[in-house]
Design an enzyme around this catalytic site. Structure first.
Site, PDB file in Angstrom:
ATOM      1  N   ASP A 216      47.970  44.807  49.862  1.00 52.44           N
ATOM      2  CA  ASP A 216      46.557  44.484  49.967  1.00 52.44           C
ATOM      3  C   ASP A 216      45.912  45.561  50.843  1.00 52.44           C
ATOM      4  O   ASP A 216      46.606  46.401  51.435  1.00 52.44           O
ATOM      5  CB  ASP A 216      46.385  43.081  50.586  1.00 52.44           C
TER       6      ASP A 216
ATOM      7  N   LYS B 232      48.448  38.879  42.395  1.00 44.54           N
ATOM      8  CA  LYS B 232      48.358  38.857  43.858  1.00 44.54           C
ATOM      9  C   LYS B 232      48.221  37.424  44.363  1.00 44.54           C
ATOM     10  O   LYS B 232      47.849  36.532  43.584  1.00 44.54           O
ATOM     11  CB  LYS B 232      47.157  39.709  44.312  1.00 44.54           C
ATOM     12  N   HIS B 233      48.554  37.150  45.651  1.00 43.92           N
ATOM     13  CA  HIS B 233      48.985  37.994  46.740  1.00 43.92           C
ATOM     14  C   HIS B 233      50.346  37.483  47.195  1.00 43.92           C
ATOM     15  O   HIS B 233      50.407  36.493  47.908  1.00 43.92           O
ATOM     16  CB  HIS B 233      48.040  37.927  47.933  1.00 43.92           C
TER      17      HIS B 233
ATOM     18  N   ASP C 108      38.234  45.777  42.021  1.00 47.59           N
ATOM     19  CA  ASP C 108      38.496  44.340  42.156  1.00 47.59           C
ATOM     20  C   ASP C 108      37.478  43.598  41.297  1.00 47.59           C
ATOM     21  O   ASP C 108      36.313  43.472  41.682  1.00 47.59           O
ATOM     22  CB  ASP C 108      38.320  43.883  43.608  1.00 47.59           C
TER      23      ASP C 108
ATOM     24  N   ARG D 159      39.232  31.214  43.604  1.00 49.97           N
ATOM     25  CA  ARG D 159      39.886  32.407  43.048  1.00 49.97           C
ATOM     26  C   ARG D 159      41.242  32.027  42.456  1.00 49.97           C
ATOM     27  O   ARG D 159      41.784  32.756  41.629  1.00 49.97           O
ATOM     28  CB  ARG D 159      40.071  33.465  44.134  1.00 49.97           C
TER      29      ARG D 159
ATOM     30  N   HIS E 223      41.432  38.638  55.981  1.00 49.21           N
ATOM     31  CA  HIS E 223      40.438  39.688  56.193  1.00 49.21           C
ATOM     32  C   HIS E 223      40.116  39.811  57.681  1.00 49.21           C
ATOM     33  O   HIS E 223      39.660  40.854  58.146  1.00 49.21           O
ATOM     34  CB  HIS E 223      39.153  39.369  55.419  1.00 49.21           C
TER      35      HIS E 223
ATOM     36  N   ARG F 141      32.952  43.393  41.766  1.00 49.64           N
ATOM     37  CA  ARG F 141      32.249  44.580  42.308  1.00 49.64           C
ATOM     38  C   ARG F 141      31.181  45.072  41.341  1.00 49.64           C
ATOM     39  O   ARG F 141      30.244  45.749  41.736  1.00 49.64           O
ATOM     40  CB  ARG F 141      33.248  45.715  42.571  1.00 49.64           C
TER      41      ARG F 141
END
Length: 481
Positions: A262, A179-180, A80, A149, A192, A88
């Site tokens: 996801d 996405k998403h 990601d 984002r 999440h 990351r």
């Protein structure tokens, strides 16, 4: 392929820590599609930076494990890496600003160039897949998850910019995943943690949230990620990632590529569908690639058992495995046809990332043209690293620190600020209630972003950006002429 091989081909697991050897053994034993690298898998050098050689070795080990059973197509080695808060891999790789920067620039060519620049640095490390870009259309401050984002609150802008970024990634030799679906930027719960509900009708979704996906599909996007969002207009109470009507809607847009879920270990799914249940449900619904099941061994066993007992049609597993294998075969051939992309060195995108920030910086209130601060400024807010970067940028632009107007830095998730000049380093929403008379949206906290800010404050550069989403009484499009 055996049922065990097919079940593995549709699973893309995570692992903990930096022991790639142990995970490679699991990839090999279960015939898995490959692996995704999360933050805790990234090997670091003594200075806390990414150990590039070790990262490349990790990915090579995992890629070898994915093809150990003789399959002729490469394994998926994913990450990601969106830019902004979702990255990351940090220094020495380029630090990219938040994707909302692209919406503020309004530049399709610059966005495509950035997509290629970001992806190009992943290739030498052995990555062939990046779960980006985020093409969600944000609704503003009520959107707790996506925020900056998202490239824009305008579906048409999110569409053109999303396609551009995707094409840039593909040009660099990296598979993107838009996405998403069916749209995470217009729900008010963080998936999440819990399951958000999308109250919009199908017609409303088609006119807003689905537009960027429709555009990406028309442009040939190979992969679309489904989100953990319940859409009562499609199937009440069921996450879209596990919902047959949702995958039917996605295919109804003309999509023929790989539908990836996801992460299945997220709260919105794992709380309700433990063990291997989520994996089987997602496959049965129409998913082709199952990302990060909470326990990949359980998920694999559940898929094999479901096919053996007839509760999951064997043809559905065949279809999913074939789509993943086809995508990776296509990717390998495309790379071979253009000469295998060698990528670009870590950090080589810094100048381009700075160019994006310089084109994105937006003045919501305060005069345009000339200095917003003369000679000296004070700074508060943000992190110590933010303030250090600001100090470096200020010095380069002839601004002393210690007196003059107070610049208040608002970090990711930060609260409205006072002082003389409020600067949002991520989503611009906190500027709505900030008391500072001068309000600036920066959409990033890289050194290049702070250089762009300091140049605007000192009056040595303009602020060309326009708000890509409304901020309170400041409509989308607000900015200096």
């Amino acid at each position: 392929m055996s049922p065990e091989q097919k079940a593995g081909q549709v699973l893309l697991p995570f692992f903990t820590g930096t022991d790639a050897g142990a995970h490679a053994a699991v990839v090999e034993r279960l015939h898995l599609a490959g692996a995704i690298i999360m933050g805790d898998n990234v090997p670091l050098d003594p200075q806390g930076k990414v150990d590039l050689a070790a990262m490349a070795a990790t990915n090579k080990r995992l890629a070898t494990a994915a093809t150990a059973d003789g399959r002729p197509w490469p394994g998926i080695i994913g990450v990601d890496q969106e830019g902004g808060i979702v990255a990351r891999l940090n220094a020495p790789l380029t630090e990219w600003p938040s994707p909302m920067s692209y919406g503020a620039t309004g530049s399709v060519p610059l966005t495509k160039e950035a997509g290629q620049g970001l992806a190009g640095e992943l290739v030498p490390l052995g990555f062939n897949t990046d779960f980006a870009p985020d093409t969600d259309v944000t609704i503003g401050p009520a959107d707790p998850t996506i925020g900056a984002r998202s490239m824009s609150a305008d579906p048409d802008a999110a569409s053109s910019l999303g396609v551009a970024f995707t094409q840039g990634m593909l040009a660099a030799g990296v598979l993107p995943a838009v996405k998403h679906f069916p749209g995470h930027g217009s729900v008010t719960t963080d998936s999440h943690l819990n399951l958000p509900t999308q109250p919009a009708t199908v017609a409303e979704l088609a006119a807003r949230d689905w537009k960027p996906f429709q555009a990406a599909i028309a442009a040939g996007a190979p992969m679309v990620m489904t989100g953990h969002i319940a859409v009562p207009a499609l199937e009440p109470g069921v996450p879209a990632s596990l919902s047959q009507p949702t995958y039917a809607a996605l295919r109804g847009l003309g999509f023929k590529g790989v539908a990836v879920t996801d992460a299945l270990n997220m709260g919105a799914v794992h709380k309700q569908y433990p063990a291997g249940a989520a994996a089987v449900m997602a496959l049965a619904a129409g998913a082709d690639l199952l990302l990060m099941p909470a326990d990949v061994g359980q998920a694999h066993a559940a898929i094999v058992n479901a096919v053996a007992t007839g509760s999951l049609p064997a043809a559905r597993l065949d279809e999913a495995a074939l789509r993943v294998a086809t995508m990776m075969t296509w990717h390998a051939r495309a790379a071979a046809g253009t000469g295998t992309p060698t990528g670009t060195p870590a950090g080589s995108g810094a100048a381009l990332a700075a160019k994006v920030s310089a084109a994105a910086v937006t003045v919501l209130s305060g005069h345009c043209g000339g200095a917003l601060a003369s000679g000296a400024v004070r700074v508060t807010g943000g992190s110590p690293a933010d303030r250090a970067r600001f100090a470096d940028a200020a010095a380069r632009n002839g601004l002393a620190l210690g007196s003059g107007p107070l610049v208040s830095l608002i970090p990711y998730g930060g609260r409205p600020a006072g002082g003389d000049i409020a600067v949002a380093l991520d989503a611009p929403w906190p500027l709505q209630h900030s008391a500072a008379p001068i309000k600036v949206a920066l959409y990033g906290r890289s050194q290049g972003a702070f250089d762009a800010l300091a140049a605007v404050l000192a009056g040595t550069a303009p602020a060309p950006g326009k708000l890509p989403a409304a901020v309170g009484s400041y409509p989308a499009g607000t900015g200096c002429p």
